[in-house]
Enzyme design. Sequence first.
Site, PDB file in Angstrom:
ATOM      1  N   ASN B 153      38.694  40.937  44.561  1.00 13.41           N
ATOM      2  CA  ASN B 153      39.956  41.162  43.864  1.00 13.41           C
ATOM      3  C   ASN B 153      40.164  42.596  43.395  1.00 13.41           C
ATOM      4  OD1 ASN B 153      37.731  40.079  42.209  1.00 13.41           O
ATOM      5  ND2 ASN B 153      39.087  40.542  40.502  1.00 13.41           N
ATOM      6  N   CYS B 331      42.569  40.305  35.033  1.00 10.48           N
ATOM      7  CA  CYS B 331      41.916  39.157  34.422  1.00 10.48           C
ATOM      8  C   CYS B 331      40.932  39.553  33.335  1.00 10.48           C
ATOM      9  CB  CYS B 331      41.203  38.335  35.491  1.00 10.48           C
ATOM     10  SG  CYS B 331      42.358  37.561  36.620  1.00 10.48           S
TER      11      CYS B 331
END
Lengths: 412, 388
Positions: B153, B331
């Site tokens: 990611n 995140c």
Amino acid sequence: MQQARERAQVSGTPALPPPEIVLVRYGELALKGGNRRQFEDRLAQNIRDATARISGVRVERRRGRLAVFPERRTEDVAFRLQEVFGIKSVSPAWGSPSEPDAIARCAQPVLVDALAALPPDREVTFRVHTSRGDKLFPLNSIELDRYVAEKIMPGLGRLRVRLDDPELALGIDVRAERSYVFVRRLPGPGGLPVGTLGRALCLLSGGIDSPVAAWMSMKRGLHVGFITFHSYPFVGDASKRKVVEVARLLARWQQPESRLFVVPFTEIQTAIRDAAPESYRTVLYRRFMQRIAARVAAENRLAALITGESLGQVASQTLENIACIEAAADAQVLRPLIGFDKEDTVAVARRIGTFDVSSRQEPDCCSVFMPERPVLRGKIEACEAAEAGLDLAGLIDRACAGIETIELDPEA
Amino acid sequence: MTAPFIYLDNAATTPVDPEVREAMRPFLDAEFGNPSSRHRVGQRAAEAVDRARAEVARATGAKAADVVFTSGGTEANNLAVLGSARARRKHGRHVLVGPTEHPCVRESAQALVEEGFEVETLRLDSSGALDLAHLAAALRPDTVLVGLLLVQNEFGSVQPVREVSARVRARSPHAAVHVDAVQAFGKVEVSLRSLGADSIAISAHKVHGPKGSGALVVNGAIPLRPLVFGGGQQGGRRPGTEGVAGIVGLGVSARLAEERRESACASMRRCRDIVAAGIARIPGARVLEPGAPAQPVSPAILAVVIPGAPSEVRMNHLEELGVIVSAGSACHSKTSQVSPSLVAIGLSAADARCMLRFSFSRATTESDASTAVSALEAVCSKLESARK
């Protein structure tokens, strides 16, 4: 400074490119003499239909095989083809120029990939098996087997040749324009291509048996339509949806199109409840189903009815009762489960994925006004006497007029 | 999907596709039924859930019965890690996770330690690619789970999942291979078959679907212990009344993501190349591509290090010019630590603080990318002159 790099393709398998084609082997249809061409064409069409939503594919006829060229997602296409009747096995395969050295170079990473999944630190038995469509190829089959084995084995120390039942069998399909190598042979369902033996109509209840009967008929080359009987509001729509779900699972095996006829059955059941002896209700329900199914089959050019009946499975499934039901309408009735024990049926239902849905507890129309003691040895004359007071034609006409036709989108 | 800003943070989330929104709308309105209800209102909702299940199955090469809907990627990954490991504990308690996992895999694996599991982290080799020799050596007969992401990611590396699963099969017959495909879906082929995986986690909002909706796609009836208990929905694997609207949104967004994958990749690749070319003109700046060229990179993610100013500062200046990028994975960007994934690829703390991530979607245009490059050049020269 590190620069952004151009890359032709992103994939999870940098070492081994995705397979180029799927080789399809078929079983019995090779034996069918004069019909063979027609069977192959049907199988090719069924393959295109089954994979349409995964990838466009081109299908080429090969000597005793089909070669499927997907535009994308070859592995998913191969997996899908494991559920196309008429197919004995499939192999995802990698393409190479038709030249011995190129074939060996192509085979190397395919074998590395297959070897990686076998337990390490021990020998793996191995053979090469060439099938030559191009008889002008410089080497004969045995020579090419040997050539490729000698070329690639030194780099893969674990391989030991064993011609009989090896763990890894490298297949080579030599064609003039391009050759293919493969190691995996994934089993297909066997049987005959759906549609090659005609069309029939299966009576689906909510139970475990009738979907299996439909599937066994498809396996033998029939395209199957479905009919079910719905007694709303005595039975809720959850029961209807259960049948729809099962029918969709079956539709997966005969793409592109499957149809389910939902017949309103409330009026008929109510009339039977009011006019006939209680013990005959179940047999009479089934006689009406038989009549309506026969009419729907005739109107839709479906040549036979299929039921999930099996002798003695429930107390009322007797030869006499089956005779009463069959006598209600003139139709050819197939009962593929007649010799099955319950365990046999359940095993197939589990395999084809209908078991979980079928075993969900939902009432179906047969349980409406169920007699406490159904007749065990029904008599045709008694059935006819009980029906004498009913407006048979009117009841059947109205039920048929109310049929809801559902075009089944497989699994959706 | 027009907006008054250029949005290049698509790895954090993506705008909802209008087709997805329209498909969801009835289920926030008249079609409010509970799919478990046996009446018609409920049955129509159940029908919609089934359709979505089939769409997700098609997009991942699975069967409809093998799709478990969850509240998103995090729950799908948690369910796979905790659920698979717990269901296999009679075979062993050894768990392996990738070196650059998202926290939802890393930390759920860590939570297994308290239950007596031994958790080991895989390694990268000196090039930054996954070290397959180390993996082979780390696999044991009592290994019960290997968790690996397909596309990283923060910097977009595509991990060699197929090679990993082959080695797992060879050495650890009881192990499940779980693939976190949250960033990969819609960018590379995500297929149980071609990856050789036992389960795959995906999320709707990374592919123009709604937030709060994802799925774990499993390979047939693999053993899986549920994380939550309740009314038996989804075969007991994930009970609780299905979030119908979100599930419908996931179904449509999954279908579109797979249908448009090739064209989306080509267009994202062009955008990425434009920005990468711009980066190449900035003195001292570099693109992060660990493991390259052996390990490919997702066309959707471009991670760069631009020394000279903290990434937060550069991000804010770009925002002022209408260009939205990320200073790190959203995140956990609220924590100031360098993420373990960046440590794993050998990025220094100083470089990590200067990292920016540009991420693209099928909605990104080449003109967006060019405008972003101009803005970046303006920001860089402004910050450079401020230092003088």
